[in-house]
Design a protein around this motif. Structure first.
Motif, PDB file in Angstrom:
ATOM      1  N   MET A 189       6.228   7.522   0.489  1.00 62.65           N
ATOM      2  CA  MET A 189       6.671   9.074   0.307  1.00 62.65           C
ATOM      3  C   MET A 189       5.674   9.865   1.264  1.00 62.65           C
ATOM      4  SD  MET A 189       6.781  11.379  -3.179  1.00 62.65           S
ATOM      5  CE  MET A 189       8.144  10.299  -3.655  1.00 62.65           C
ATOM      6  N   ILE A 190       6.180  10.707   1.801  1.00 60.64           N
ATOM      7  CA  ILE A 190       5.308  11.743   2.536  1.00 60.64           C
ATOM      8  C   ILE A 190       5.612  13.096   2.267  1.00 60.64           C
ATOM      9  CG2 ILE A 190       4.872  12.387   4.930  1.00 60.64           C
ATOM     10  CD1 ILE A 190       5.723   9.749   5.908  1.00 60.64           C
ATOM     11  N   PRO A 193       6.724  20.724   7.905  1.00 61.57           N
ATOM     12  CA  PRO A 193       7.529  19.652   8.332  1.00 61.57           C
ATOM     13  C   PRO A 193       8.303  19.806   9.598  1.00 61.57           C
ATOM     14  CG  PRO A 193       8.738  20.477   6.259  1.00 61.57           C
ATOM     15  CD  PRO A 193       7.220  21.050   6.481  1.00 61.57           C
ATOM     16  N   LEU A 233       3.221   8.442  11.726  1.00 63.38           N
ATOM     17  CA  LEU A 233       3.866   9.173  10.274  1.00 63.38           C
ATOM     18  C   LEU A 233       5.369   8.423  10.399  1.00 63.38           C
ATOM     19  CD1 LEU A 233       3.081  12.799   9.942  1.00 63.38           C
ATOM     20  CD2 LEU A 233       2.378  10.848   8.370  1.00 63.38           C
ATOM     21  N   SER A 234       5.876   8.497  11.617  1.00 64.36           N
ATOM     22  CA  SER A 234       7.404   8.020  11.700  1.00 64.36           C
ATOM     23  C   SER A 234       7.341   6.837  11.235  1.00 64.36           C
ATOM     24  CB  SER A 234       7.682   8.225  13.296  1.00 64.36           C
ATOM     25  OG  SER A 234       8.027   9.400  13.544  1.00 64.36           O
ATOM     26  N   LEU A 290       5.379   4.952   9.167  1.00 64.08           N
ATOM     27  CA  LEU A 290       5.566   4.912   7.721  1.00 64.08           C
ATOM     28  C   LEU A 290       6.487   5.213   7.011  1.00 64.08           C
ATOM     29  CD1 LEU A 290       1.761   6.401   7.028  1.00 64.08           C
ATOM     30  CD2 LEU A 290       2.476   3.917   6.525  1.00 64.08           C
ATOM     31  N   ALA A 291       7.115   6.334   7.592  1.00 61.91           N
ATOM     32  CA  ALA A 291       8.600   6.830   6.997  1.00 61.91           C
ATOM     33  C   ALA A 291       9.327   5.892   6.917  1.00 61.91           C
ATOM     34  CB  ALA A 291       8.695   8.372   7.615  1.00 61.91           C
ATOM     35  N   GLU A 292       9.568   5.231   8.405  1.00 66.40           N
ATOM     36  CA  GLU A 292      10.756   4.123   8.386  1.00 66.40           C
ATOM     37  C   GLU A 292      10.677   2.938   7.558  1.00 66.40           C
ATOM     38  OE1 GLU A 292      10.294   3.677  12.664  1.00 66.40           O
ATOM     39  OE2 GLU A 292      11.276   5.628  13.077  1.00 66.40           O
ATOM     40  N   PHE A 302      11.131   8.312   2.016  1.00 65.68           N
ATOM     41  CA  PHE A 302      10.268   9.299   2.266  1.00 65.68           C
ATOM     42  C   PHE A 302      11.267  10.778   2.468  1.00 65.68           C
ATOM     43  CE2 PHE A 302      12.542   8.222   6.210  1.00 65.68           C
ATOM     44  CZ  PHE A 302      12.742   9.365   6.970  1.00 65.68           C
ATOM     45  N   THR A 303      10.470  11.784   2.425  1.00 61.04           N
ATOM     46  CA  THR A 303      11.135  13.105   2.707  1.00 61.04           C
ATOM     47  C   THR A 303      10.197  13.982   3.674  1.00 61.04           C
ATOM     48  OG1 THR A 303      12.230  15.126   1.778  1.00 61.04           O
ATOM     49  CG2 THR A 303      10.312  14.205   0.728  1.00 61.04           C
ATOM     50  N   TRP A 304      10.923  14.702   4.538  1.00 62.79           N
ATOM     51  CA  TRP A 304       9.996  15.633   5.199  1.00 62.79           C
ATOM     52  C   TRP A 304      10.259  17.083   4.619  1.00 62.79           C
ATOM     53  CZ3 TRP A 304       7.163  13.717   8.406  1.00 62.79           C
ATOM     54  CH2 TRP A 304       7.360  12.336   9.154  1.00 62.79           C
TER      55      TRP A 304
END
Length: 199
Positions: free
Chosen positions: A1-2, A59, A70-71, A73-75, A79-81
């Motif tokens: 989660m970001i 964001p 960051l991308s 980690l999110a992939e 996650f949510t921006w």
């Protein structure tokens, strides 16, 4: 989660440029350590949670720049921006809402003093995860830029620190990921927010 914080539009470029300077190498290390820990894939019952919070970073600004770490980690997970815990953004109430799952009317935190908190009635996420299965081998880290998130919030993490340094925050997280196998980890970066308040 970001989780990313919302800031006034006029200051986002300054903060994103600062993020590029101080955040890229630190996030590269954090991303590498997290992704290395995740290989080989753990069974579903051994899922891990990484919460990366970047205070003061919009964001929409971050999505306009190249942010491969960051991308990455999110992939690799959920996650949510666009997380928003409560407008207007104030760190104490917002982080309290994120980790209790309750609005400030319930958890009681309405400013950055944490006065009138009711964390006894609305415990923190890491404490709830530990209590959910007392027999589990749950362990967690809580590494934050803002010391009050470490001292004023009964987070329930096994290891924690907060001392006004994104670099030391990330170093501690990478060290935990390298030496241990945390079930949950919070990494809260705040230098961007601090720079925004100073400018």
């Amino acid at each position: 989660m970001i989780l990313l914080d919302s800031v006034p539009f006029h200051s986002y470029l300054v903060r994103v440029n600062l993020f590029k300077k101080i955040g890229s190498a630190a996030l590269a290390g954090l991303a590498a350590a997290w992704l290395a820990m995740a290989l080989p894939p753990a069974p579903a019952e051994a899922s891990r949670l990484l919460i990366l919070g970047v205070d003061g970073c919009r964001p929409d600004a971050l999505l306009r720049c190249r942010a491969p770490h960051l991308s990455g980690l999110a992939e690799g997970g959920a996650f949510t921006w666009w997380a928003l815990s409560r407008p207007p953004t104030k760190s104490g109430p917002c982080w309290s809402s994120v980790f209790t799952g309750a609005w400030s009317g319930k958890h009681g935190v309405t400013d950055n003093t944490f006065a009138n908190s009711r964390f006894d009635l609305y415990p923190m996420l890491f404490r709830r995860l530990r209590d959910a299965d007392a027999d589990a081998d749950f362990n967690s880290g809580w590494f934050v830029y803002w010391p009050d998130l470490n001292t004023a919030m009964p987070h329930g993490a096994d290891v924690s620190a907060g001392d006004w340094s994104d670099e030391r925050t990330v170093d501690r997280a990478v060290d935990l990921l390298t030496r241990g196998n945390p079930s949950a980890l919070l990494v809260q970066l705040g230098a961007i927010d601090s720079e925004g308040h100073a400018s």
